[in-house]
Design a protein around this motif. Structure first.
Motif, mmCIF file in Angstrom:
data_model
loop_
_atom_site.group_PDB
_atom_site.id
_atom_site.type_symbol
_atom_site.label_atom_id
_atom_site.label_comp_id
_atom_site.label_asym_id
_atom_site.label_seq_id
_atom_site.Cartn_x
_atom_site.Cartn_y
_atom_site.Cartn_z
ATOM 1 N N LYS A 185 0.808 -1.212 0.000
ATOM 2 C CA LYS A 185 0.000 0.000 0.000
ATOM 3 C C LYS A 185 0.847 1.270 0.000
ATOM 4 O O LYS A 185 0.383 2.337 -0.390
ATOM 5 N N LYS A 186 2.074 1.175 0.464
ATOM 6 C CA LYS A 186 2.922 2.368 0.536
ATOM 7 C C LYS A 186 3.544 2.646 -0.833
ATOM 8 O O LYS A 186 3.886 1.732 -1.567
ATOM 9 N N PRO A 187 3.698 3.922 -1.184
ATOM 10 C CA PRO A 187 4.224 4.255 -2.515
ATOM 11 C C PRO A 187 5.706 3.947 -2.672
ATOM 12 O O PRO A 187 6.487 4.027 -1.721
ATOM 13 N N LEU A 188 6.061 3.619 -3.915
ATOM 14 C CA LEU A 188 7.448 3.357 -4.298
ATOM 15 C C LEU A 188 7.820 4.278 -5.454
ATOM 16 O O LEU A 188 7.085 4.378 -6.440
ATOM 17 N N ILE A 189 8.971 4.923 -5.334
ATOM 18 C CA ILE A 189 9.548 5.711 -6.422
ATOM 19 C C ILE A 189 10.640 4.878 -7.069
ATOM 20 O O ILE A 189 11.492 4.331 -6.374
ATOM 21 N N ALA A 190 10.623 4.779 -8.395
ATOM 22 C CA ALA A 190 11.724 4.143 -9.117
ATOM 23 C C ALA A 190 12.700 5.231 -9.538
ATOM 24 O O ALA A 190 12.313 6.175 -10.236
ATOM 25 N N ALA A 191 13.955 5.121 -9.103
ATOM 26 C CA ALA A 191 15.007 6.048 -9.508
ATOM 27 C C ALA A 191 15.906 5.313 -10.497
ATOM 28 O O ALA A 191 16.785 4.538 -10.109
ATOM 29 N N ILE A 192 15.683 5.555 -11.781
ATOM 30 C CA ILE A 192 16.340 4.801 -12.848
ATOM 31 C C ILE A 192 17.667 5.479 -13.168
ATOM 32 O O ILE A 192 17.732 6.427 -13.950
ATOM 33 N N ASN A 193 18.730 4.985 -12.551
ATOM 34 C CA ASN A 193 20.045 5.621 -12.674
ATOM 35 C C ASN A 193 20.858 5.103 -13.860
ATOM 36 O O ASN A 193 21.931 5.628 -14.150
#
Length: 272
Positions: A103-111
């Protein structure tokens, strides 16, 4: 607790906490090829985020400059059973592509380049930021496969259908600038500034009411594909799949947010 979990996940995932944000960093040498152990390590990290009272949201990224993830580990998959052998227990391929309980949000940091399953990991997240030099690619058809870990299911819903399917038909790369132009990526930055960008966005999101965030993610997922008329009828009592929505509506935090606005002060969230 993070130290203990880091010891369990060593060689695959490292966790780093900063304020209310949990960074989930893939560290499998050399390109984070997705195997069973990496899938289950990502799943374990995501479930830790879900159950933790200390962290409100997460960032998924890579410790490697060569790739965010190069996709399925063919060394494992070619000798596995019929399900590909690279899935996690609940979260499926990559640990989060089917983790409906998160339920908690996830940010994808595409490095770095996100190829095949690496792009599918990004699509399983709620928001994407990307290094300017990175790219997406779904070359599964050229490998005798389908991008069925979310590529063919999610991508045509995020960007124009013909753009998404052409990317899969041809296996061509999508640059960060192109992904930004199609609205797939929220922001881009030079590689050396990406982590700071991701944390800046995450810290801003951490100011939101936690229960409202979880209800937002829950409702978005459940109304996906619904006609507008039906989606507008959704309420907290619409069924067991709207538990976070119901919890938010009954929470002290909902009243606290309104009081804080009227009193011109920062809200004090309790998650209850």
């Amino acid at each position: 607790m993070i130290e203990t979990l880091n010891a369990e996940l060593a060689g695959f995932v490292e966790l780093h906490g900063e304020g209310r944000v949990l960074e989930i960093r893939m560290v499998k040498p050399k390109v984070n090829a997705i195997c069973r152990r990496l899938s289950r390590s990502i799943e374990q990290a995501a479930l830790f985020l879900q159950e933790s009272g200390d962290y409100q949201l997460g960032i998924l990224t890579s410790a490697h400059d060569r790739a965010f993830s190069a996709g399925m580990d063919f060394n494992e998959s070619v000798s596995s059973d019929g399900d590909g052998g690279v899935g996690a227990i609940k979260g499926g391929f990559g640990g989060i592509t089917r983790l409906w309980d998160l339920k908690k949000p996830l940010i994808a940091a595409i490095n770095a380049p996100a190829i095949g399953g690496g792009m599918e990991l990004a699509l399983a997240c709620d928001l994407i930021v990307m290094a300017e030099h990175a790219y997406f690619q779904l070359p599964e058809l050229q490998r005798g496969l389908l991008p069925d870990g979310g590529g063919l299911q999610r991508l045509p819903r995020r960007i124009p259908y013909n753009v998404a399917t052409a990317m899969i038909w041809t296996g061509e790369r999508m640059t960060a600038a192109e992904a930004m132009s199609w609205g797939l990526v929220h922001r881009t930055a030079p590689a050396e500034e990406l982590r700071a960008l991701a944390f800046s966005i995450a810290h801003k999101m951490a100011l939101d009411a936690p229960l409202a965030q979880q209800a937002f993610k829950e409702v978005l997922r459940n109304i996906d594909g619904m006609p507008d008329r039906d989606a507008m009828e959704i309420r907290g009592d619409s069924g067991p799949e709207y538990q976070a929505f119901a919890r938010m509506l009954a929470s002290d935090d909902m009243l606290e947010g309104q009081r804080a606005f009227l009193e011109r002060r920062p809200p004090k969230w309790t998650g209850a």
